[in-house]
Design a protein around this motif. Sequence first.
Motif, PDB file in Angstrom:
ATOM      1  N   GLY A 176     110.100  58.539  85.311  1.00 36.67           N
ATOM      2  CA  GLY A 176     110.434  59.662  86.182  1.00 36.67           C
ATOM      3  C   GLY A 176     109.640  60.876  85.742  1.00 36.67           C
ATOM      4  O   GLY A 176     109.346  61.027  84.551  1.00 36.67           O
ATOM      5  N   THR A 177     109.258  61.737  86.692  1.00 37.97           N
ATOM      6  CA  THR A 177     108.550  62.966  86.315  1.00 37.97           C
ATOM      7  C   THR A 177     109.060  64.129  87.132  1.00 37.97           C
ATOM      8  O   THR A 177     109.605  63.962  88.218  1.00 37.97           O
ATOM      9  CB  THR A 177     107.022  62.895  86.586  1.00 37.97           C
ATOM     10  N   GLY A 278     109.954  73.188 100.796  1.00 33.93           N
ATOM     11  CA  GLY A 278     110.548  73.011  99.473  1.00 33.93           C
ATOM     12  C   GLY A 278     112.064  73.026  99.528  1.00 33.93           C
ATOM     13  O   GLY A 278     112.723  72.174  98.938  1.00 33.93           O
ATOM     14  N   VAL A 279     112.625  73.989 100.280  1.00 36.20           N
ATOM     15  CA  VAL A 279     114.072  74.102 100.374  1.00 36.20           C
ATOM     16  C   VAL A 279     114.649  72.897 101.125  1.00 36.20           C
ATOM     17  O   VAL A 279     115.619  72.284 100.704  1.00 36.20           O
ATOM     18  CB  VAL A 279     114.478  75.423 101.056  1.00 36.20           C
ATOM     19  N   VAL A 284     109.973  68.425  94.576  1.00 37.88           N
ATOM     20  CA  VAL A 284     109.795  68.501  93.135  1.00 37.88           C
ATOM     21  C   VAL A 284     108.309  68.698  92.863  1.00 37.88           C
ATOM     22  O   VAL A 284     107.483  67.990  93.417  1.00 37.88           O
ATOM     23  CB  VAL A 284     110.284  67.185  92.494  1.00 37.88           C
ATOM     24  N   PRO A 285     107.950  69.697  92.013  1.00 36.68           N
ATOM     25  CA  PRO A 285     106.533  69.878  91.703  1.00 36.68           C
ATOM     26  C   PRO A 285     105.958  68.635  91.024  1.00 36.68           C
ATOM     27  O   PRO A 285     106.656  67.966  90.266  1.00 36.68           O
ATOM     28  CB  PRO A 285     106.508  71.070  90.739  1.00 36.68           C
ATOM     29  N   ALA A 286     104.703  68.321  91.315  1.00 36.81           N
ATOM     30  CA  ALA A 286     104.118  67.106  90.749  1.00 36.81           C
ATOM     31  C   ALA A 286     102.616  67.241  90.644  1.00 36.81           C
ATOM     32  O   ALA A 286     101.973  67.827  91.505  1.00 36.81           O
ATOM     33  CB  ALA A 286     104.456  65.911  91.633  1.00 36.81           C
ATOM     34  N   VAL A 287     102.059  66.675  89.586  1.00 40.24           N
ATOM     35  CA  VAL A 287     100.624  66.743  89.356  1.00 40.24           C
ATOM     36  C   VAL A 287     100.158  65.354  88.902  1.00 40.24           C
ATOM     37  O   VAL A 287     100.937  64.579  88.345  1.00 40.24           O
ATOM     38  CB  VAL A 287     100.310  67.852  88.324  1.00 40.24           C
TER      39      VAL A 287
END
Lengths: 457, 524
Positions: A176-177, A278-279, A284-287
């Motif tokens: 998970g990230t 986003g709302v 979820v932020p991801a890179v």
Amino acid sequence: MDTLAVKWSAMDRLLGHSGPFAGSDFVTDDDDSVKQFIRYECRVLVVGAGALGCEMLKSLAMCGFSQLHVVDVDTIDLSNLNRQFLFREPDMGQSKAEVAARALQRRVPSCRVQAHHVDLTTLTPEFYRQFHVVVAGLDSIEARRWLNATLVSLVQCEHDAETPDPSTVIPMVDGGTEGLAGQARVILPRLSACFECTLSLFPMEARAFPLCTLASTPRLPEHCIEYASAVLWPQSERGRDAPLDVHDPGQVQWVYERAVERAEAFGIGGVTYALTLGVLRGVVPAVASTNAMIGSACALEVLKLATHLARPLNDWMAYNGAHGVYVYPFANERRPDCAVCGRPAPLRLRLPRSATLNDLLEVVAAHAELRARRPSIVSDSRPLYMATPPALQEATRVNLPKRLADQLQLPSRAADRLEYLLSLTDPSMPLGRQLLVVLEEADAAQPATDDTVEREA
Amino acid sequence: MPAHCKATRDGALRMRLSVDEAAQRALQERYDRQLRLWGERGQCQLQRARMLVVGASAIGAELLKSVVLSGIGHCTVADAARVRPEDVGSNFLVSEADVGLWRAEVVCEALREMNAAVSVEAVVGEPAQLLERVGAASIATYSLVAVARQPRSLVQQVADVCWEHDVPLVVLQSHGLVGYVTLVVREHIVMDVAGSGSAVPLASLQLARPFTEVVQFCRDHYWPLEQLDDDAHAHVPWLALLVLAVEDEPQPSVETVLRRLERWRRHNSEPNFTEALLMAKRVLRGASDPPMLLTLERCRSRPVEAVARALRTLQAKRGLPVSRAIPEMHCDTASFVGLQEVYRQRAAEDVAALREVLAADAETATGGACVDDPLLQAICDNLYNMACMRTGPYRPESGCGAGKRRADDFEGEDGAASWLVLMHAYDAIREKHRAPLEDATVLEAALQRVLQQFDLAKVHIRPARIQETLRAAAVELHPVAAVVGAIGAQEALKVLTQCFVPIDGTVVYDGYACRATVLSNPPE
């Protein structure tokens, strides 16, 4: 060319030599039987073909695993392309599982990948039973709970009903990230801590904003977006018929425009399309880099489990790259009373005597061990509230505002409290859970909150 | 350079909104998930960055994959090898049909397909000529250089050039189940240690000495508190309560402020007072200069150093710049929007005032150092989230901390430094003999030489680790190369976006134990 034939390749070297850090069941692969196993027999299921899934599939294929299956119900979106490297712009809108399988097979022709473009919960236990290892790159806690419980349920026990038969244990490797942080873990169902044993390590999803803030005192752009989706959409022409589809760009645009209007009316700035997304989607932020790190760490664990070339992780690895690099293993304990892999006692919930069924629903949604957001509740096989099917939901909805005490048969009565045994089921909890609901005199009980909830000793 | 990023006269960048709206929306959407981490500023920095990667085996390819997907501006891939059959079994960016072709060219083709917006260029040639072909002088033109799995002499050569030209360097290696990433930066300014979307730092509200406009606003709207009805009283924002509680105190003590708040509070269930009492302790106890102001004053970056000096002047004249945003708090809409506007205006005036100080100062103090508006704004926005970091120059033993090492780094269960010297010892042999080494005594002899060279002669290395190093024979095992490549990519992305804090030396990854340990390489 057959990769098995390549001289001095990395896998040949490590499998052909033993060392002090090899697993206790490791044998040097003098007759290529381990490589044959990886290549022709070991069936690995990758659940999720997102950023983690792409990385897992790729790294497994590069280890020589060639009997892969991949499950994902999603389709490809433009915002996936900053990290889901098996997809290209022309693939947008297509099945992630199918495109990932095709892309991987093009790059590694000897690898066979079977795609399943379905919801993982629609697959049968028989489907899951065919795999040697299941590796999961999922973005929801609910899906991971479901998968974990399914794999636990596949374990058969010896005659004493206590000792698991190791040949029925299918290891689950879970990654998970979030942003620059993540975790990888190895679950040996009924042998080591399962996902449910450690559920409390995962934060509860943020609670929605209070309705009074949204309605009368909005302060943040998020409040305006939430108001547009939770209050304005259901009143709109399309919203009267169907709930908001957060994956429909037209509907997101509608919410965005209403939120801008509301923000302007209140003099609040900062409503943007990206924030709206986003709302609405709980983005979820991801890179790419974090997902590559965790996905490949999971693939390495699959390799360890399949070949014993080193001892597998026991049982959790935490990673954080926001401040330096932090990677650390730690071992979780199994919970004897785990609701999935242990012997759960009924969960004791204390509520005031005046509590309604609706109050109980709020408690089970907010409880860290339950997180039941679409619960059904049954008392003595009589349904109190059923989230599905729609006809039953319709029929039982009338019970919600009623006081629990008025709806239930009394199993026992103490001087100052009423106790009821109820059964809870929820899509995220395949096994359900018994609840011991204790209704107390108003002055004895606090309003039901997390900290008034305790487990039966 | 990507079309939507436009260099302004002074080298700053901003998203060019004149490009057609759809293309802009598409870019926003493509990078949406990472924009939530490092913001538009970070993404623009990344999109104008040029990176050189020397080495296109699995580990280099995995590093490249992540930075290209993230949308870096340009990558040059330099590699001296042609694709061999064993590459096909470890490097995802090459396939069977490519055997015999230049590896860098094959890898570049795969990268172009992955993200067409990134410009990618291959440099190939025999090992001895590789650096010459890249052009040692051109190294200064890169924003960052990575060296992946290269001979030790080449690593040192590149590292020396990078150091001389102030170019950040990442060195990567993987051996079986272990590997490392080293970061070398002479000086690196982190603009935002916590990333975009993190909470407003409380110190940036400057509540220990509230500015005139916010005092005025609070007096106009909430004073005297006794005259407010109960509902209004329970909705005075905590920020206003603190401003009123400290405003006439030159050196407000936490105790005084807490006493006042307690006295004003009507009953225990007023949520705004609960917030104010909590915040008073956090805001006033921690009140001090931005921790980085001192460091910034001494930094090598001329523009940043000039701004830091100007900030000191501004601090004496009217106080440090305030935050443009305020944190969420319990209050009604008008209060929140009003306070937000007071801070927004003040912040804009602070930036203007800072610009004036800089202009007056330009000739004497800054030597004409050019400070552009976006940089000035970014510094003001991140005053409490900035950091300046430095490492020592690259040496193979960097991080082994010769002289002041901790025994644990070698002998403890973790023993990260022992893996590091073992990898160096094996590489020293591997550069002479390609075939895997089977004789433990040869490795032990090489290990002794390396330890001596590193000034670590007395260190004990666990025999089990020596045996495992022999077993692994420095092979590039794909999932480990991918983990180490990803860590290297993440460090590069942190440096290029100036968001989050990179490692300050070498991180050793141990895939047996699933552990990574950072060995610091402090500047001399």
